[in-house]
Design a protein around this motif. Structure first.
Motif, PDB file in Angstrom:
ATOM      1  N   LEU A  52      23.801 -53.336  40.146  1.00  0.00           N
ATOM      2  CA  LEU A  52      24.799 -52.259  40.129  1.00  0.00           C
ATOM      3  C   LEU A  52      24.117 -50.900  40.081  1.00  0.00           C
ATOM      4  CD1 LEU A  52      27.174 -53.863  37.477  1.00  0.00           C
ATOM      5  CD2 LEU A  52      27.153 -54.187  39.950  1.00  0.00           C
ATOM      6  N   SER A  53      22.901 -50.859  40.609  1.00  0.00           N
ATOM      7  CA  SER A  53      22.113 -49.629  40.498  1.00  0.00           C
ATOM      8  C   SER A  53      22.699 -48.478  41.298  1.00  0.00           C
ATOM      9  CB  SER A  53      20.671 -49.891  40.934  1.00  0.00           C
ATOM     10  OG  SER A  53      20.087 -50.855  40.081  1.00  0.00           O
ATOM     11  N   HIS A  54      23.664 -48.773  42.170  1.00  0.00           N
ATOM     12  CA  HIS A  54      24.303 -47.683  42.917  1.00  0.00           C
ATOM     13  C   HIS A  54      25.244 -46.878  42.016  1.00  0.00           C
ATOM     14  CE1 HIS A  54      26.882 -51.181  42.938  1.00  0.00           C
ATOM     15  NE2 HIS A  54      27.906 -50.475  43.332  1.00  0.00           N
ATOM     16  N   MET A  55      25.660 -47.449  40.892  1.00  0.00           N
ATOM     17  CA  MET A  55      26.603 -46.728  40.042  1.00  0.00           C
ATOM     18  C   MET A  55      25.914 -45.527  39.401  1.00  0.00           C
ATOM     19  SD  MET A  55      29.084 -49.698  38.681  1.00  0.00           S
ATOM     20  CE  MET A  55      30.376 -48.503  38.455  1.00  0.00           C
ATOM     21  N   GLY A  56      26.706 -44.528  39.078  1.00  0.00           N
ATOM     22  CA  GLY A  56      26.154 -43.306  38.510  1.00  0.00           C
ATOM     23  C   GLY A  56      26.084 -43.380  36.994  1.00  0.00           C
ATOM     24  N   GLU A  57      24.991 -42.892  36.426  1.00  0.00           N
ATOM     25  CA  GLU A  57      24.893 -42.799  34.971  1.00  0.00           C
ATOM     26  C   GLU A  57      24.637 -41.344  34.593  1.00  0.00           C
ATOM     27  OE1 GLU A  57      22.624 -45.088  36.433  1.00  0.00           O
ATOM     28  OE2 GLU A  57      23.888 -46.863  36.178  1.00  0.00           O
ATOM     29  N   LEU A  58      25.426 -40.872  33.640  1.00  0.00           N
ATOM     30  CA  LEU A  58      25.267 -39.506  33.158  1.00  0.00           C
ATOM     31  C   LEU A  58      25.050 -39.552  31.661  1.00  0.00           C
ATOM     32  CD1 LEU A  58      28.295 -38.600  35.244  1.00  0.00           C
ATOM     33  CD2 LEU A  58      26.191 -37.321  35.528  1.00  0.00           C
ATOM     34  N   SER A  59      24.067 -38.810  31.208  1.00  0.00           N
ATOM     35  CA  SER A  59      23.771 -38.755  29.786  1.00  0.00           C
ATOM     36  C   SER A  59      24.358 -37.468  29.226  1.00  0.00           C
ATOM     37  CB  SER A  59      22.247 -38.779  29.599  1.00  0.00           C
ATOM     38  OG  SER A  59      21.929 -38.476  28.268  1.00  0.00           O
ATOM     39  N   VAL A  60      25.056 -37.593  28.090  1.00  0.00           N
ATOM     40  CA  VAL A  60      25.619 -36.421  27.421  1.00  0.00           C
ATOM     41  C   VAL A  60      25.009 -36.360  26.020  1.00  0.00           C
ATOM     42  CG1 VAL A  60      27.713 -35.289  26.576  1.00  0.00           C
ATOM     43  CG2 VAL A  60      27.778 -36.629  28.702  1.00  0.00           C
ATOM     44  N   ARG A  61      24.311 -35.265  25.747  1.00  0.00           N
ATOM     45  CA  ARG A  61      23.652 -35.100  24.456  1.00  0.00           C
ATOM     46  C   ARG A  61      23.982 -33.739  23.870  1.00  0.00           C
ATOM     47  NH1 ARG A  61      18.977 -38.354  23.465  1.00  0.00           N
ATOM     48  NH2 ARG A  61      18.347 -39.574  25.282  1.00  0.00           N
ATOM     49  N   GLY A  62      24.001 -33.697  22.556  1.00  0.00           N
ATOM     50  CA  GLY A  62      24.165 -32.406  21.895  1.00  0.00           C
ATOM     51  C   GLY A  62      25.077 -32.517  20.687  1.00  0.00           C
ATOM     52  N   ALA A  63      24.955 -31.501  19.815  1.00  0.00           N
ATOM     53  CA  ALA A  63      25.719 -31.506  18.571  1.00  0.00           C
ATOM     54  C   ALA A  63      27.217 -31.586  18.851  1.00  0.00           C
ATOM     55  CB  ALA A  63      25.396 -30.250  17.768  1.00  0.00           C
ATOM     56  N   GLU A  64      27.664 -31.007  19.987  1.00  0.00           N
ATOM     57  CA  GLU A  64      29.099 -31.015  20.306  1.00  0.00           C
ATOM     58  C   GLU A  64      29.438 -31.995  21.429  1.00  0.00           C
ATOM     59  OE1 GLU A  64      30.782 -26.744  18.888  1.00  0.00           O
ATOM     60  OE2 GLU A  64      29.863 -26.746  20.874  1.00  0.00           O
ATOM     61  N   ALA A  65      28.595 -33.026  21.582  1.00  0.00           N
ATOM     62  CA  ALA A  65      28.844 -34.008  22.651  1.00  0.00           C
ATOM     63  C   ALA A  65      30.217 -34.640  22.492  1.00  0.00           C
ATOM     64  CB  ALA A  65      27.755 -35.076  22.640  1.00  0.00           C
ATOM     65  N   GLU A  66      30.590 -34.992  21.252  1.00  0.00           N
ATOM     66  CA  GLU A  66      31.890 -35.671  21.090  1.00  0.00           C
ATOM     67  C   GLU A  66      33.051 -34.705  21.274  1.00  0.00           C
ATOM     68  OE1 GLU A  66      32.058 -37.718  17.313  1.00  0.00           O
ATOM     69  OE2 GLU A  66      32.450 -35.885  16.213  1.00  0.00           O
ATOM     70  N   ALA A  67      32.899 -33.484  20.819  1.00  0.00           N
ATOM     71  CA  ALA A  67      33.967 -32.486  21.021  1.00  0.00           C
ATOM     72  C   ALA A  67      34.143 -32.204  22.514  1.00  0.00           C
ATOM     73  CB  ALA A  67      33.619 -31.202  20.286  1.00  0.00           C
ATOM     74  N   PHE A  68      33.030 -32.130  23.225  1.00  0.00           N
ATOM     75  CA  PHE A  68      33.070 -31.894  24.672  1.00  0.00           C
ATOM     76  C   PHE A  68      33.800 -33.032  25.386  1.00  0.00           C
ATOM     77  CE2 PHE A  68      30.358 -33.250  28.411  1.00  0.00           C
ATOM     78  CZ  PHE A  68      31.145 -32.612  29.359  1.00  0.00           C
ATOM     79  N   LEU A  69      33.438 -34.277  25.066  1.00  0.00           N
ATOM     80  CA  LEU A  69      34.057 -35.413  25.774  1.00  0.00           C
ATOM     81  C   LEU A  69      35.521 -35.576  25.383  1.00  0.00           C
ATOM     82  CD1 LEU A  69      31.133 -37.988  25.855  1.00  0.00           C
ATOM     83  CD2 LEU A  69      31.975 -36.523  27.707  1.00  0.00           C
ATOM     84  N   ASP A  70      35.857 -35.227  24.141  1.00  0.00           N
ATOM     85  CA  ASP A  70      37.273 -35.263  23.747  1.00  0.00           C
ATOM     86  C   ASP A  70      38.092 -34.269  24.566  1.00  0.00           C
ATOM     87  OD1 ASP A  70      37.055 -37.272  21.933  1.00  0.00           O
ATOM     88  OD2 ASP A  70      37.239 -36.013  20.136  1.00  0.00           O
ATOM     89  N   ASP A  71      37.447 -33.191  24.972  1.00  0.00           N
ATOM     90  CA  ASP A  71      38.137 -32.181  25.779  1.00  0.00           C
ATOM     91  C   ASP A  71      38.156 -32.569  27.264  1.00  0.00           C
ATOM     92  OD1 ASP A  71      39.201 -29.336  26.080  1.00  0.00           O
ATOM     93  OD2 ASP A  71      37.505 -29.327  27.476  1.00  0.00           O
ATOM     94  N   ALA A  72      37.099 -33.251  27.696  1.00  0.00           N
ATOM     95  CA  ALA A  72      36.926 -33.485  29.137  1.00  0.00           C
ATOM     96  C   ALA A  72      37.599 -34.758  29.630  1.00  0.00           C
ATOM     97  CB  ALA A  72      35.427 -33.537  29.472  1.00  0.00           C
ATOM     98  N   LEU A  73      37.761 -35.757  28.753  1.00  0.00           N
ATOM     99  CA  LEU A  73      38.264 -37.072  29.180  1.00  0.00           C
ATOM    100  C   LEU A  73      39.617 -37.365  28.548  1.00  0.00           C
ATOM    101  CD1 LEU A  73      34.903 -39.060  28.817  1.00  0.00           C
ATOM    102  CD2 LEU A  73      35.794 -37.856  30.833  1.00  0.00           C
ATOM    103  N   VAL A  74      40.369 -38.303  29.135  1.00  0.00           N
ATOM    104  CA  VAL A  74      41.719 -38.578  28.626  1.00  0.00           C
ATOM    105  C   VAL A  74      41.703 -39.469  27.385  1.00  0.00           C
ATOM    106  CG1 VAL A  74      42.733 -38.249  30.908  1.00  0.00           C
ATOM    107  CG2 VAL A  74      42.139 -40.568  30.132  1.00  0.00           C
ATOM    108  N   GLY A  75      40.595 -40.148  27.130  1.00  0.00           N
ATOM    109  CA  GLY A  75      40.466 -40.949  25.913  1.00  0.00           C
ATOM    110  C   GLY A  75      39.794 -40.134  24.829  1.00  0.00           C
ATOM    111  N   ARG A  76      39.803 -40.688  23.607  1.00  0.00           N
ATOM    112  CA  ARG A  76      39.211 -39.950  22.486  1.00  0.00           C
ATOM    113  C   ARG A  76      37.846 -40.548  22.179  1.00  0.00           C
ATOM    114  NH1 ARG A  76      42.959 -37.837  17.759  1.00  0.00           N
ATOM    115  NH2 ARG A  76      43.796 -39.939  17.853  1.00  0.00           N
ATOM    116  N   MET A  77      36.796 -39.898  22.696  1.00  0.00           N
ATOM    117  CA  MET A  77      35.448 -40.459  22.568  1.00  0.00           C
ATOM    118  C   MET A  77      34.885 -40.292  21.164  1.00  0.00           C
ATOM    119  SD  MET A  77      35.104 -41.854  25.417  1.00  0.00           S
ATOM    120  CE  MET A  77      36.867 -41.949  25.719  1.00  0.00           C
TER     121      MET A  77
END
Lengths: 387, 127
Positions: A52-77
């Motif tokens: 499945l190496s064609h699939m994309g992987e993105l790394s999200v790092r940082g003190a506000e990684a969870e706040a960012f993903l809570d804002d960016a995605l429809v689920g609550r990361m």
């Protein structure tokens, strides 16, 4: 899209195994090795090995990684536990689905997002925009990562045998959990109990330069259980039987998660556990309200469609794009995926139909290349593993 | 690499033809190994019926695999005099033996076919 096809770090393995390679989202990937049905059946009864190496992987790092993903995605990361994973979506401000994703929480301040190959650039661009103002960084790590899946009832035993340390962690791992595992030969892998086949199975994230060693290890350790390498063709019939959506088919920019039967992935919060704003919230709330109103009073509904399963009464399969037609031959719905099911021995399909036609047992007709084939609305999934 | 027997003739739509190519003679038609491999596991074949008139280049049936569906074109013009009934229960025979047991139908030619390719020319278009 690049003009020269992208190649997986396992390309030479595929060629050596005699795979038939096809273009898929700009990648040259195996569509099959031995045969579609043999590969499909191996996953249902023993084990299959997928690149499945064609699939994309993105790394999200940082003190506000969870706040960012809570804002960016429809689920609550922020609610995902360490070592946990969540199926979620990236939606546009108008509520349309940009991609469906699996998000793995690696650490308090570190997530890895897996995106569809065709949407990798769109997801990376959208997240790069949405991360503005948050103390977090988004990095596309796809080129450094190989993703290898071992799927099927024998997957647990095989992955355990592939380990140098962590065999017990593999056994104890729950569905949608993950852990770092040391594979034979000292190879570090991030292993998750996730998949896209309707079977038990694991997905192994390893460094691209170690992909070939891990692939060969899986084939060697799985040989006694009958593991076979599997291509995109069997992957598609496996996920279709399991009723799992494929972006570009069941999910598009024009589809809301509610129509797709995936309203549960959109988390609005509750009075006791409220959730703040996130991209697409207002549009998705309207979509939810319209959807609930339509469900409550289908007669007054304004043409809302919903995703259903279809099982064919004959032998000719409905394929993506075919129309569901009424007595007069007018189109009333659209098939999004369809194939002869290797497990059921009958044609199956997923389709969007009006709510009035969505009850189980409803007889419908599909225009299959100019001739009407009768099919019956069926609950999804078509196949559910028993163990 | 798919096998392309020298003794057969081929259409651009990946059918093969064997037999004498003269008016009133009966030829056998199937699909090539290249076409069978591209389709994958064939699970259903819709055959023409005995007595049907078929025309060169026109659709006369279909082949369905788990992966895809493909229309079958007649490479010749004439009347269908036999179909391979075994394929109804064992469509996989086409993938196993495309040029032998996997034959699909036989046609009594209404006219001498034109435009068929020899094995060398057919092999070129599949490269």
């Amino acid at each position: 899209m690049n003009s020269a096809p992208l190649r997986s770090p396992l390309h030479d393995e595929h060629v050596a195994l005699g795979a038939t390679l096809v273009d898929f989202a700009g990648w040259e990937m195996p569509v099959r090795y031995s045969g579609d049905i043999a590969e499909h059946t191996a996953v249902r009864t023993a084990a299959g090995l997928f690149d499945l190496s064609h699939m994309g992987e993105l790394s999200v790092r940082g003190a506000e990684a969870e706040a960012f993903l809570d804002d960016a995605l429809v689920g609550r990361m922020s609610a995902v536990a360490l070592g946990g994973a969540k199926y979620t979506m990236l939606c546009a401000a108008d509520g349309g689905v940009i991609d469906d994703l699996i998000v793995y929480r690696r650490d308090w301040d570190h997530y890895v997002i897996v995106a569809n190959a065709a949407n990798r650039d769109a997801v990376a661009a959208e997240l790069a925009e949405r991360v503005e103002g948050f103390d977090a960084d988004v990095e596309d790590i796809s080129d450094d990562i190989a993703l290898i899946a071992v799927q099927g009832p024998a997957a647990e035993a095989i992955v355990q045998r592939m380990t140098e340390r962590g065999a017990d962690d593999v056994e104890a791992m729950k569905y949608y959990a993950s852990a770092p595992i040391l594979l034979a030969g000292g190879i570090h892998a991030f292993v998750a109990r996730t998949g896209y086949t309707g079977e038990d199975g694991f997905e192994l994230f390893v460094g691209a330069d170690e992909a070939a060693a891990v692939w060969q290890l899986a084939l060697a350790e799985g040989a006694a259980d009958g593991i076979v390498p599997c291509g995109l063709s069997s992957r598609d019939t496996l996920r279709l039987e399991a009723g799992m959506p494929l972006y570009g088919h069941e999910l598009t920019r024009e589809t809301t998660p509610f129509e797709a039967g995936l309203g549960r992935v959109v988390v609005f919060g509750t009075e006791k556990n409220p959730r703040g704003d996130f991209v697409g919230r207002a549009a998705l709330e309207s979509a939810r309200d319209a959807w609930n109103a339509a469900l409550a009073d289908p007669a007054a509904a304004g043409g809302e469609k919903t995703l259903v399963g279809l099982v064919g009464d004959g032998r000719r399969a409905a394929r993506a794009g075919y129309s569901i037609v009424d007595e007069s031959g007018a189109s009333v719905g659209t098939v999004t995926s369809g194939a002869p099911s290797p497990t059921l021995g009958k044609p199956i399909a997923m389709a969007y139909v009006p709510l009035a036609l969505a009850s189980e047992g409803t007889a419908v007709h599909v225009d299959v290349r100019g001739r009407r084939e009768s099919m019956t609305v069926t609950a999804l999934p078509f196949y559910k593993r028993t163990a | 690499m798919a096998h392309v027997p020298e003794e057969l003739l081929y259409s651009e739509e990946h059918e093969w033809v064997s037999g004498e190519l003269a008016e009133d003679s009966v030829v056998t038609v199937g699909i090539t190994e290249h076409a069978a491999e591209a389709l994958g596991d064939i699970v259903y074949v819709e055959l023409p019926a005995v007595g049907d008139s078929v025309s060169s280049g026109e659709v006369c049936g279909e082949l369905e695999s788990t992966k895809a569906v493909s229309e079958m074109y007649s490479p010749v013009t004439g009347e269908v005099v036999a179909v391979n009934e075994e394929l109804s229960d064992a469509p996989e025979t086409i993938g196993e033996d495309a040029y032998g047991e996997g034959w699909i139908f036989r046609v009594r030619l209404a006219e001498e076919p034109s435009g068929l390719l020899d094995s060398e020319a057919y092999a070129k278009i599949t490269e």
